[in-house]
Design an enzyme around this catalytic site. Structure first.
Site, PDB file in Angstrom:
ATOM      1  N   GLY A 141       0.810  -1.217   0.000  1.00 10.04           N
ATOM      2  CA  GLY A 141       0.000   0.000   0.000  1.00 10.04           C
ATOM      3  C   GLY A 141       0.841   1.263   0.000  1.00 10.04           C
ATOM      4  O   GLY A 141       0.351   2.346  -0.331  1.00 10.04           O
ATOM      5  N   ASP A 142       2.098   1.151   0.386  1.00 10.73           N
ATOM      6  CA  ASP A 142       3.066   2.252   0.285  1.00 10.73           C
ATOM      7  C   ASP A 142       3.948   2.114  -0.951  1.00 10.73           C
ATOM      8  O   ASP A 142       4.207   3.093  -1.655  1.00 10.73           O
ATOM      9  CB  ASP A 142       3.977   2.258   1.514  1.00 10.73           C
ATOM     10  CG  ASP A 142       3.305   2.804   2.761  1.00 10.73           C
ATOM     11  OD1 ASP A 142       2.802   3.932   2.695  1.00 10.73           O
ATOM     12  OD2 ASP A 142       3.285   2.107   3.783  1.00 10.73           O
TER      13      ASP A 142
END
Length: 404
Positions: free
Chosen positions: A176-177
């Protein structure tokens, strides 16, 4: 030796934590001069481990060191007018600035896109946020903070990850990063190319939520085409078989043989060649419908053999590979040849550490040795001189704790 392709590019890194530093690391690994601007007390990830046992200084741990290599550091208090002025001076000769604060934070410091492009009209401004920036479309969630697990959850990834009868599962790495970071690097490079042609920069915005939606594109088109709501399928694939992870006698191994010719070859190796003509297994569609029986047949064979034996028997025509643990990665000859395990100095430790290498390779440019991550403010004086500040200016800024 040919220079790395981004040599001569300058990126001002106003990021912290994971998404932003990983994005700017991609630029630094490919030769850009990345100036990491840290707060006076340092990036929040400096104090996070792991640390070497003999490292008493603990100037930074593995988290920080792995994604801030090849950069220079200047420590600046952005809340002070003098600190903001240092950044405005920095961007005058920069190609890009990248930050991952919440919307409005940089504007309050007088460092938003509109203000910085007054200093440098060709500046590209990259922003990574949980739910995007109002400049490109104001989300109802715009003011919310976000971490990797939230992006994975909201973006649909956790709904399709894990066992069908189990809980939703977060993918291990912080995708997600990391995926928003890669997309931001791609977008910023596109805008830099455009700025070199036109002389005008752009605002580049990537939302973590949006990035995971893009990564999970299959569930979007499946729902649109069929109305289906894809769920968790473990290690199986909804449209391909065999395609998953199977038990060997010394661990787990991934096997993917969805093409009929691959399945036929696999049946030969398993010494059941007639199975490839069985109507239950003759086509990929049939194998998908009978995936439990396919798994049973395969595991009757793999469970009596080692992962190496299965790999050796299949790898000429069938995609196959062991489920590796970290220690097994360190012993893999592929990673050594490809320089994917890179030795880097670790301040405070008597021996170097190993970091994951850069997977982007160039045939005419051998990989350069990585420089360790910078100490906090290690290059402050050097960078201040580059932007025209005198020794007296630097002394004054240090006395006011505007820079360190």
């Amino acid at each position: 030796m040919t220079e790395l392709p981004l040599a001569g590019l300058r990126v001002i890194d106003l990021t912290r934590a994971l998404a932003g530093p990983y994005c700017t690391m991609l630029f630094a690994d490919l030769g850009a001069d990345v100036i990491k601007v840290e707060p006076i007390d340092g990036d929040m990830s400096r104090t996070q481990g792991p640390f070497r046992q003999d490292d008493r200084d603990r100037l930074f741990g593995g988290y920080f060191g792995s994604i801030n290599r090849n950069k220079r550091s200047i420590a600046v208090d952005l809340s002070q007018p003098g600190g903001a002025e240092v950044i405005r001076r920095l961007v005058r000769d920069a190609d890009a600035v990248i930050e991952n604060f919440r919307p409005g934070v940089m504007d309050r410091f007088g460092l938003g896109y509109e203000r910085l492009r007054e200093e440098n009209p060709r500046l590209v401004y990259g922003a990574i946020r949980g739910f995007g920036d109002p400049r490109t479309g104001e989300s109802p969630y715009v003011a919310r903070p976000a971490f990797d697990v939230v992006a994975q959850a909201m973006g649909g990834m956790m709904a399709i990850t894990g066992r069908p009868d189990g809980d939703p599962v977060k993918i291990g790495p912080g995708i997600g990063d990391l995926y928003p970071a890669v997309l931001t690097a791609f977008g910023v490079m596109g805008a830099i190319w455009d700025a070199q042609r036109t002389g005008h920069g752009r605002f580049v915005d990537v939302a973590m939520y949006d990035a995971i939606i893009s990564l999970c594109e299959r569930i979007i088109h499946q729902h649109s085409y069929t109305g289906a709501v894809p769920g968790r399928e473990g290690n199986d694939h909804p449209l391909l078989a065999p395609f998953g992870v199977f038990q060997a006698n010394d661990g787990w191994i991934a096997v993917a043989a969805p093409l009929d010719k691959q399945w036929a070859r696999m049946c030969e190796v398993m010494e059941i060649p007639n199975l490839s003509h069985d109507p239950r297994f003759a086509t990929n569609a049939a194998r998908v419908d009978n995936r439990d029986q396919v798994r049973e047949v395969i595991e009757q064979w793999t469970s009596t053999r080692s992962r190496a034996e299965v790999t050796d028997a299949l790898a000429d025509t069938v995609p196959v590979g062991p489920v590796n643990t970290a220690d097994e990665l360190f012993a893999d000859p592929h990673l050594k040849v490809r320089r994917m395990l890179v030795e880097v100095e670790q301040p405070g430790s008597a021996s170097p550490v190993i970091l994951a290498g850069q997977p982007v390779k160039f045939a005419d440019t051998p990989s350069s040795p990585f420089r360790r991550a910078p100490l906090l403010g290690e290059h402050t004086d050097q960078i201040c001189r580059e932007i025209g500040l005198t020794a007296t200016d630097i002394t004054r800024l240090r006395a006011a704790q505007t820079v360190v």
